[in-house]
Design an enzyme around this catalytic site. Structure first.
Site, mmCIF file in Angstrom:
data_model
loop_
_atom_site.group_PDB
_atom_site.id
_atom_site.type_symbol
_atom_site.label_atom_id
_atom_site.label_comp_id
_atom_site.label_asym_id
_atom_site.label_seq_id
_atom_site.Cartn_x
_atom_site.Cartn_y
_atom_site.Cartn_z
ATOM 1 N N GLN A 39 77.113 33.627 94.177
ATOM 2 C CA GLN A 39 78.466 33.975 94.640
ATOM 3 C C GLN A 39 78.437 34.497 96.079
ATOM 4 O OE1 GLN A 39 80.890 33.218 92.653
ATOM 5 N NE2 GLN A 39 82.564 33.930 93.936
ATOM 6 N N GLU A 49 60.972 34.008 73.834
ATOM 7 C CA GLU A 49 60.274 35.215 73.348
ATOM 8 C C GLU A 49 61.237 36.181 72.642
ATOM 9 O OE1 GLU A 49 56.927 36.758 75.032
ATOM 10 O OE2 GLU A 49 56.279 34.857 75.889
ATOM 11 N N GLY A 50 62.156 35.575 71.902
ATOM 12 C CA GLY A 50 63.170 36.336 71.173
ATOM 13 C C GLY A 50 64.433 36.402 72.015
#
Ligand code: CAA
Length: 389
Positions: free
Chosen positions: A339, A366-367
């Site tokens: 932006q 990784e989760g």
């Protein structure tokens, strides 16, 4: 107690070397790595030659024996310039950790020195099509003992570096009646019969890090390659993630810092309404908010890394805290960096759009961020168990 044989001065020297390598060799390659979508073997070799692939591995098995804190700082430095390259270091760690955590002396002696030197690369294979977040409950890959071998059958997906790995730590069900306690971990060499690399994913980001499907068809794994006891694989997988999630937080932090540095520099140079946009309050407030997010992520990460060094009892919580915060920071800061640059930020001429694409994965692998919240919440309210009967 920090289990490192390096002095603070030596660890500072590692970081100094890494900064120089990143500036001279990694940063100039980053855009081309992203564009080609190919694994950068030249960067892997560079890291191997400079001993960066086994930073926290025990010195007795060929590692540097440096602290985890040094390791995350190195990943962060590389990720400032190139997220794909930072994964080469982080995934070597991820793939070696099951052996370091659960392996016996012979297994460590056989595999860790080759991984530390970079002669071999490693991967970690937990995820399956139906088993991402619900890693234990939905795992289908089976391992059945036949004499002095296990036969593995099944398919893993989303395996980072799976197609370029020499060894892969694979998790498979040995006893389907026991839930998480029926899962075991194995060290697989890419030459084992019955193993093949499947589909290569086409991805939004981390395009220089090949993500593949792995297929096991009566794949023969010697029984001596079982890690720990049968049934301990899920706990090993979770202990590994406790130590590898900070590595992903470091990657996320590096991406965010790289984007903030670029946006702040641009804001000092770009003129609008007669002055640099960095002197306009709208942009200043954005940059200030980005800085707060980056520094708070860094504090959480370095504390989590210290907990890794101390094998602290609340490491699971801190690994989740830092991964959650840094992943969200990477996404927000890179989006805001685009932006700040406006139309230029959206162009591949500038690195921030690549950083934004690379940032997204840190909220997923990784989760997911939702799994990190689940792990954090369970430390507050426990895991719900259905009433008996
Ligand atoms: N350390 C040690 N043991 C642990 C543990 C930990 N951190 N977490 C759980 N365990 C143990 C539990 O104590 C339990 O043992 P008991 O039965 O003896 O009590 C057993 O493991 C099962 O644990 P849960 O009951 O908590 O299991 P669950 O099914 O509820 O799931 C979960 C827990 C946290 C949701 C877990 O499944 C999880 O983390 N899911 C996400 C998986 C994930 O992160 N995948 C990423 C793949 S790797 C990757 O992405 C790498 C890459 O590409 C770079």
């Amino acid at each position: 107690m920090v289990l490192t044989h390096l002095s603070d001065g030596e660890e500072a020297l590692i970081l100094q070397v890494v900064r120089q390598l990143v500036a001279e060799r990694v940063a100039p390659r980053a855009a081309a790595i992203d564009e080609s979508g190919e694994f950068p073997w030249d960067i892997q070799k560079l890291f191997a030659e400079n001993d960066l692939l086994g930073i926290p591995f025990p010195a007795e098995y060929g590692g540097l024996g440096a602290s985890f804190l040094t390791y995350v700082k190195v990943v962060e430095e590389v990720a400032k310039a190139c997220a794909s390259s930072s994964l080469i270091i982080a995934v070597q760690e991820l793939g070696a950790l099951p052996i370091i955590i659960a392996g016996n002396h012979e297994q460590k002696q056989k595999y860790i020195p080759k991984l530390a030197s970079g002669e071999w690369t490693a991967a970690y294979a937990l995820t399956e099509a139906g088993s991402g977040s619900d890693a234990a409950g939905s795992m289908r890959t089976r391992a059945e003992r036949k004499g002095d071998k296990y036969l593995l059958n099944g398919t893993k997906i989303w395996i980072t570096q799976g197609g370029v790995a020499d060894i892969i730590c694979v998790f498979a069900v040995t006893d389907p009646t026991k839930g998480p306690s029926g899962i075991s971990a194995f060290i697989l060499e890419k030459t084992f019969p019955g193993f093949k690399v499947g589909k290569l994913e086409k991805k939004m980001g981390i395009r220089g890090s090949p993500t593949v499907e792995l297929v096991f068809e009566n794949c023969e794994v010697p029984a001596e390659n079982l890690l720990g006891e049968e049934g301990t694989g899920f706990k090993t997988a979770m202990k590994v993630l406790d130590k590898s999630r900070p590595g992903i937080a470091a990657q996320a932090l590096g991406i965010a810092q790289g984007a903030l540095d670029f946006a702040a520099k641009y804001a000092q140079e770009r003129i609008a309404f007669g002055k640099p946009i960095g002197q306009q309050q709208g942009i200043q407030f954005m940059l200030a908010d980005m800085k707060v997010e980056v520094e708070s992520s860094r504090l959480l990460l370095y504390e989590a890394a210290r907990k890794c060094d101390e094998s602290a009892p609340d490491l699971t919580l801190w690994a989740a805290l830092c991964k959650l915060k840094a992943g969200d920071t990477a996404m927000r800061v890179t989006t805001d960096a685009v932006q700040v640059l406006g139309g230029f930020g959206y162009s591949t001429e500038y690195p921030v759009e690549r950083m934004m694409r690379d940032a997204k994965i840190t909220q997923i692998y990784e989760g997911t961020q939702q799994i990190q919240r689940l792990v954090i919440a369970r430390t507050l309210v426990g895991k719900w168990k259905p009433p008996a009967g």
